[in-house]
Design an enzyme around this catalytic site. Structure first.
Site, PDB file in Angstrom:
ATOM      1  N   GLY A   1       0.171  -1.261   0.348  1.00 40.74           N
ATOM      2  CA  GLY A   1      -0.036   0.272  -0.113  1.00 40.74           C
ATOM      3  C   GLY A   1       1.002   1.677  -0.440  1.00 40.74           C
ATOM      4  O   GLY A   1       0.566   1.833   0.464  1.00 40.74           O
ATOM      5  N   SER A   2       2.282   1.216  -1.185  1.00 40.89           N
ATOM      6  CA  SER A   2       2.771   2.651  -0.755  1.00 40.89           C
ATOM      7  C   SER A   2       2.425   3.828  -1.480  1.00 40.89           C
ATOM      8  O   SER A   2       2.174   4.643  -0.979  1.00 40.89           O
ATOM      9  CB  SER A   2       4.267   2.361  -0.572  1.00 40.89           C
ATOM     10  N   ASN A   3       1.592   3.387  -2.596  1.00 44.47           N
ATOM     11  CA  ASN A   3       1.130   4.094  -3.556  1.00 44.47           C
ATOM     12  C   ASN A   3      -0.198   4.738  -3.205  1.00 44.47           C
ATOM     13  O   ASN A   3      -0.631   5.450  -2.897  1.00 44.47           O
ATOM     14  CB  ASN A   3       0.949   3.295  -4.909  1.00 44.47           C
TER      15      ASN A   3
ATOM     16  N   MET B   1      -4.391  -7.219  -7.239  1.00 45.44           N
ATOM     17  CA  MET B   1      -3.335  -8.649  -7.742  1.00 45.44           C
ATOM     18  C   MET B   1      -4.019  -9.278  -8.969  1.00 45.44           C
ATOM     19  O   MET B   1      -3.434 -10.808  -8.315  1.00 45.44           O
ATOM     20  CB  MET B   1      -1.903  -9.117  -6.586  1.00 45.44           C
ATOM     21  N   ARG B   2      -5.643  -9.277  -8.271  1.00 48.13           N
ATOM     22  CA  ARG B   2      -6.387  -9.589  -8.752  1.00 48.13           C
ATOM     23  C   ARG B   2      -7.536  -9.391  -9.715  1.00 48.13           C
ATOM     24  O   ARG B   2      -7.485  -8.237 -10.124  1.00 48.13           O
ATOM     25  CB  ARG B   2      -7.178 -10.491  -7.908  1.00 48.13           C
TER      26      ARG B   2
ATOM     27  N   HIS C   1       1.204   0.707 -12.952  1.00 47.46           N
ATOM     28  CA  HIS C   1       2.563  -0.509 -13.111  1.00 47.46           C
ATOM     29  C   HIS C   1       3.477  -0.113 -13.628  1.00 47.46           C
ATOM     30  O   HIS C   1       4.353   1.210 -13.566  1.00 47.46           O
ATOM     31  CB  HIS C   1       1.741  -0.970 -14.532  1.00 47.46           C
TER      32      HIS C   1
ATOM     33  N   ASP D   1      -8.145  -6.103 -21.772  1.00 45.37           N
ATOM     34  CA  ASP D   1      -6.478  -6.382 -21.511  1.00 45.37           C
ATOM     35  C   ASP D   1      -5.917  -6.076 -20.236  1.00 45.37           C
ATOM     36  O   ASP D   1      -5.678  -4.753 -20.023  1.00 45.37           O
ATOM     37  CB  ASP D   1      -5.866  -6.368 -22.604  1.00 45.37           C
TER      38      ASP D   1
ATOM     39  N   GLU E   1       7.137   6.325  -9.015  1.00 47.47           N
ATOM     40  CA  GLU E   1       6.111   5.970  -8.291  1.00 47.47           C
ATOM     41  C   GLU E   1       4.966   7.185  -7.508  1.00 47.47           C
ATOM     42  O   GLU E   1       4.228   7.075  -8.014  1.00 47.47           O
ATOM     43  CB  GLU E   1       5.722   4.485  -7.875  1.00 47.47           C
TER      44      GLU E   1
HETATM   45  C1  GRF Z   1       3.685  -1.370  -6.866  1.00 51.67           C
HETATM   46  O1  GRF Z   1       4.844  -1.643  -7.677  1.00 51.67           O
HETATM   47  C2  GRF Z   1       2.870  -1.083  -8.268  1.00 51.67           C
HETATM   48  O2  GRF Z   1       3.638  -0.440  -9.775  1.00 51.67           O
HETATM   49  C3  GRF Z   1       2.117  -2.366  -8.483  1.00 51.67           C
HETATM   50  O3  GRF Z   1       2.304  -3.196  -7.562  1.00 51.67           O
HETATM   51  C4  GRF Z   1       3.358  -2.569  -6.261  1.00 51.67           C
HETATM   52  C5  GRF Z   1       2.775  -1.927  -5.318  1.00 51.67           C
HETATM   53  O4  GRF Z   1       3.028  -1.298  -4.416  1.00 51.67           O
HETATM   54  N1  GRF Z   1       0.892  -2.180  -9.279  1.00 51.67           N
HETATM   55  P1  GRF Z   1       2.292  -0.988  -2.993  1.00 51.67           P
HETATM   56  O5  GRF Z   1       1.565  -1.541  -2.593  1.00 51.67           O
HETATM   57  O6  GRF Z   1       1.625   0.668  -3.937  1.00 51.67           O
HETATM   58  O7  GRF Z   1       3.443   0.185  -2.172  1.00 51.67           O
END
Ligand code: GRF
Length: 236
Positions: A15-17, A93-94, A112, A146, A177
């Site tokens: 969850g860092s983003n 991730m799903r 991504h 896709d 990111e």
């Molecule tokens: C990030 O690298 C994002 O680009 C990818 O999954 C990772 C998630 O990292 N889709 P976080 O959970 O946001 O730390």
């Protein structure tokens, strides 16, 4: 009434983003507010971070539903109950089903860790190192049917350094990111980036002439010359 776009972040892990988006949205001038976080994993570390920041969280585990469609349906119902206007996938991730994706088309974005359309899928950093590319980065895009294929909203590039391993490169991209995602969500929330006819339309932008001449190079040729002044400063 607030005009900020109600945004729900979907995660599966760290969850860092998500944290970067929550931080950006603490600014009342930011065009999106984070109204909720949904995780498909009960032990996602991001859930605790969101809760500590006063954001409502909801766990919707695949194991609790008899089919993928039922799981998607529960997520959709949660989004509706949050009053979501935008969905931001951040390490979710799903793969979401077609019905769900179509319903949120143009309102759902993802980050991504590669410069799409290169390196779709998983293990992007290891694959980037193996491929020997010198410039890598990250992409925020609209989510379409896709995987990792939707119209690109924004990208950030970082150099691949000569001594990089997968972790070092991943850390450099992740920093990018955390800057890119708030920027991209802001553009979508303000209506400056929108999906139209399968493409991203960027409106209200004027070309910045300085930008057109900036170049990212790796390895950086300037560093190859010996900078005597620099050398004097770092040598005892
Ligand atoms: C990030 O690298 C994002 O680009 C990818 O999954 C990772 C998630 O990292 N889709 P976080 O959970 O946001 O730390």
């Amino acid at each position: 009434m607030s005009m900020r776009k109600r945004t729900v972040v979907m995660i599966s892990g760290r969850g860092s983003n998500m944290t970067a988006l929550i931080a950006a949205a603490t600014n009342p001038d930011y065009p999106a507010e984070i109204v909720g976080v949904i995780s498909d994993r009960v032990n996602a570390a991001g859930l605790g971070i969101a809760a500590a920041r006063g954001i409502a969280t909801k766990v919707i585990s695949r194991a609790d539903y008899t089919s993928k469609e039922a799981h998607d349906g529960a997520i959709d119902a949660a989004l509706v109950s949050f009053g979501a206007e935008i969905v931001a996938l951040a390490g979710y991730m799903r793969i979401l089903g077609a019905h769900f994706v179509e319903k949120w088309l143009g309102r759902m974005i993802n980050i991504h860790p590669a410069l799409l359309p290169a390196f779709k899928g998983l293990d992007t950093h290891a694959r980037a190192i193996r491929a020997g590319i010198r410039i890598h980065g990250c992409t925020v895009h609209f989510v379409t049917l896709d995987m990792d294929d939707g119209p690109i909203i924004a990208q950030a590039a970082v150099p691949v350094m000569v001594g990089d391993n997968e972790d070092m490169l991943a850390a450099r991209v992740l920093k990018a990111e955390h800057r890119l995602y708030p920027l991209a969500l802001g553009l979508v929330a303000e209506g400056k980036a929108r999906m139209e006819g399968g493409r991203t339309v960027l409106a209200h932008f004027a070309d910045d002439a300085d930008n057109s001449t900036s170049v990212i190079m790796a390895p950086d040729p300037l560093r190859e010359e010996t900078d005597l002044e620099h050398l004097a400063r770092i040598t005892p």
